[in-house]
Design a protein around this motif. Structure first.
Motif, PDB file in Angstrom:
ATOM      1  N   GLN A  79       0.819  -1.208   0.000  1.00 15.44           N
ATOM      2  CA  GLN A  79       0.000   0.000   0.000  1.00 15.44           C
ATOM      3  C   GLN A  79       0.861   1.271   0.000  1.00 15.44           C
ATOM      4  OE1 GLN A  79      -2.601  -1.506   3.490  1.00 15.44           O
ATOM      5  NE2 GLN A  79      -4.003  -0.252   2.269  1.00 15.44           N
ATOM      6  N   ALA A 198      -5.103   9.250   5.447  1.00 16.99           N
ATOM      7  CA  ALA A 198      -4.611   7.872   5.375  1.00 16.99           C
ATOM      8  C   ALA A 198      -5.540   6.911   6.107  1.00 16.99           C
ATOM      9  CB  ALA A 198      -3.197   7.787   5.943  1.00 16.99           C
ATOM     10  N   ILE A 201      -8.258   5.224   3.842  1.00 18.58           N
ATOM     11  CA  ILE A 201      -7.892   4.427   2.664  1.00 18.58           C
ATOM     12  C   ILE A 201      -8.562   3.054   2.663  1.00 18.58           C
ATOM     13  CG2 ILE A 201      -5.940   3.180   1.647  1.00 18.58           C
ATOM     14  CD1 ILE A 201      -4.272   5.728   2.139  1.00 18.58           C
ATOM     15  N   LEU A 207      -9.052   6.354  -3.258  1.00 24.04           N
ATOM     16  CA  LEU A 207      -8.385   7.403  -2.486  1.00 24.04           C
ATOM     17  C   LEU A 207      -6.876   7.169  -2.445  1.00 24.04           C
ATOM     18  CD1 LEU A 207      -8.661   9.908  -0.627  1.00 24.04           C
ATOM     19  CD2 LEU A 207      -8.916   8.325   1.295  1.00 24.04           C
ATOM     20  N   LEU A 208      -6.121   8.200  -2.821  1.00 22.98           N
ATOM     21  CA  LEU A 208      -4.661   8.151  -2.760  1.00 22.98           C
ATOM     22  C   LEU A 208      -4.173   9.340  -1.939  1.00 22.98           C
ATOM     23  CD1 LEU A 208      -2.312   6.418  -4.168  1.00 22.98           C
ATOM     24  CD2 LEU A 208      -1.986   8.461  -5.570  1.00 22.98           C
ATOM     25  N   GLY A 229      -2.203   4.073  -0.567  1.00 24.44           N
ATOM     26  CA  GLY A 229      -3.473   3.753  -1.192  1.00 24.44           C
ATOM     27  C   GLY A 229      -3.698   2.257  -1.173  1.00 24.44           C
ATOM     28  N   GLN A 230      -4.830   1.831  -1.690  1.00 22.80           N
ATOM     29  CA  GLN A 230      -5.068   0.397  -1.801  1.00 22.80           C
ATOM     30  C   GLN A 230      -4.124  -0.192  -2.847  1.00 22.80           C
ATOM     31  OE1 GLN A 230      -9.062  -1.041  -1.813  1.00 22.80           O
ATOM     32  NE2 GLN A 230      -9.743   0.380  -0.227  1.00 22.80           N
TER      33      GLN A 230
END
Length: 358
Positions: A79, A198, A201, A207-208, A229-230
Motif C-alpha cells: 500500500q 490515510a 484508505i 483514495l490516494l 493507497g489500496q
C-alpha cells in the motif's frame, strides 16, 4: 524556440518556484523549508550509506523504506509507493490516473501552482473549482451530480498557499460521491495540525494520499516522498515508475528517509515546536495590523489592510528577508510567510515594524 524541440514544448508554462536568492545574512521565509534541521539519526544513516556500495544500484523496490512507512501508518507494504519527492509522485499520478478520454480534473482555483503545470504537460483538462470567499473548499461542488465525471480530484490538504484544511468527514464525502474518479489528497503540510486521510484508505479504493519528507521531516534537500493507497492504485504507480525510472531513490536517500520515518521522537518534537512558533507568529502579525488565515501548515497566509503586499515583500527583501507574494487575482494582497524559529520570527516582526512605519 529551438526547431528541434517536441511540438508541445513551446506551449508549456513551467512552474516558477520561490526565489533562491544569495543575499548576505539572508532569512529565507519564502519556500516553506523547516527551520529545524533533520534528525541526527538521519545524518548518521546517510553517512553510513556513503561507502563502496555506491557502485551498486539501490533497491528498486525500496523495501526497507516502504516497510518503515507501512509500519508507521499501520498498512501493508504493498500500500506504499515511494519516489523522488512528492512532486515526482504527483507527476506519476497524472500519468497513471488522469489521462482518461479527455475527462476533466477537478481542483481548487487557488492551490499549489504546480498542478496547472502538470495539466498542461500531460494534456489533462483542468476544471478549477472556486474557493469560497473565506478561501475554504466548497465541498458541495465536488459531490454534485454531473453529466461528465471527472478523471480525478486533486486537493492539497492543508491547502497551499492558504493553509486551510478540510476535515476527514468532508474528504470521505467527496471520495464516496466520486467512485469512478481517483481522489488524490496532497498532504505536504498535514503534520502541522491537520488530520491525515490515510485513515480513510481502507474504506475507499479510489483514495490516494501523498506525503513528502521535505516539510515535517526537514529533508527538502533529499527529495523523498511517498503515496498511500489500496494495492491496485499503488500497482498503477509502480507500472508508471518502472516505465520511466526504476531507480528514483539512491542508496543515501533511502537510508536517510528510513531513519527519518523511524525517528518518531524527533518528528514529534520539531512539529510541536513549529506549531508553537506558528501560533506566536500569528499573534505577533496581528499585533502589527495583519489579518491571518487560520493555518494548519508551516506557513501563514496574511495581508495588511493598509499596505500593498508587494511593497511589504520588497521592503523585507531590502532587509535580507524573503517572503512569498503571489500576483494571482484574489490573493495578490496576501503574503505567504514561512514559520521560522522563534528568533527568526522575532527578526521578521522587527523588520516588518520598520517597513510598515515608512
Amino acid at each position: 524556440m529551438n526547431s528541434l524541440f517536441s511540438d508541445h514544448v513551446a506551449a508549456l508554462q513551467p512552474y516558477v518556484p520561490g526565489e533562491q536568492a544569495r543575499l548576505p545574512n539572508l532569512l529565507k521565509l519564502n519556500t516553506n523549508e523547516n527551520p529545524w534541521g533533520p534528525s541526527l539519526r538521519v545524518l548518521e544513516a546517510m553517512r553510513a550509506a556513503i561507502s563502496d556500495d555506491l557502485r551498486l544500484y539501490p533497491d528498486h523496490q525500496a523495501l526497507g523504506l516502504r516497510r518503515a512507512i507501512a509500519r508507521r501508518h499501520d498498512m501493508d507494504v504493498d500500500q506504499v509507493f515511494v519516489g523522488n519527492g512528492s512532486d515526482e509522485i504527483l507527476a506519476h499520478v497524472f500519468s497513471a490516473f488522469f489521462l482518461r478520454s479527455g475527462r476533466p480534473l477537478w481542483l481548487p482555483d487557488i492551490s499549489y501552482g504546480f498542478y496547472p503545470t502538470w495539466c498542461r504537460l500531460y494534456g489533462v483538462p483542468a476544471h478549477p473549482m472556486a474557493l469560497a470567499d473565506d478561501f475554504s473548499v466548497q465541498v458541495a461542488d465536488y459531490v454534485r451530480e454531473v453529466e461528465v465525471e471527472p478523471c480525478g480530484i486533486l486537493l492539497a490538504n492543508p491547502n497551499a498557499p492558504t493553509g486551510l484544511a478540510l476535515g476527514l468527514d468532508d474528504i470521505a464525502r467527496i471520495a464516496a460521491a466520486r467512485p469512478d474518479s481517483t481522489v488524490v489528497i496532497d498532504e505536504a503540510y498535514v503534520d502541522f495540525g491537520a488530520e491525515s486521510a490515510a485513515s480513510l484508505i481502507a474504506d475507499f479504493r479510489n483514495l490516494l494520499v501523498v506525503h513528502t519528507l521535505s516539510k515535517s521531516r526537514s529533508l527538502a534537500g533529499l527529495r523523498v516522498g511517498y503515496a498511500l493507497g489500496q494495492p491496485d492504485l499503488i500497482a498503477g504507480l509502480v507500472r508508471i515508475k518502472d516505465s520511466f525510472n526504476s531507480y528514483p531513490l539512491d542508496r543515501v536517500a533511502l537510508a536517510g528517509a528510513q531513519a527519518a520515518i523511524e525517528d518518531e521522537a524527533w518528528f514529534e518534537r520539531t512539529c510541536q515546536a513549529l506549531i508553537a512558533a506558528r501560533e506566536q507568529l500569528a499573534l505577533d502579525l496581528q499585533a502589527l495590523g495583519f489579518e491571518c488565515l487560520p493555518s494548519k501548515a508551516n506557513f501563514i497566509f496574511a495581508f495588511h489592510p493598509h499596505h500593498r503586499a508587494a511593497d511589504i515583500a520588497a521592503g523585507l527583501r531590502d532587509q535580507g528577508i524573503l517572503v512569498r507574494h503571489f500576483s494571482t487575482p484574489r490573493i495578490d494582497r496576501f503574503l505567504r510567510i514561512t514559520v521560522g524559529t522563534p528568533e527568526q520570527c522575532a527578526r521578521l516582526c522587527k523588520a516588518l515594524g520598520v517597513v510598515l512605519a515608512r
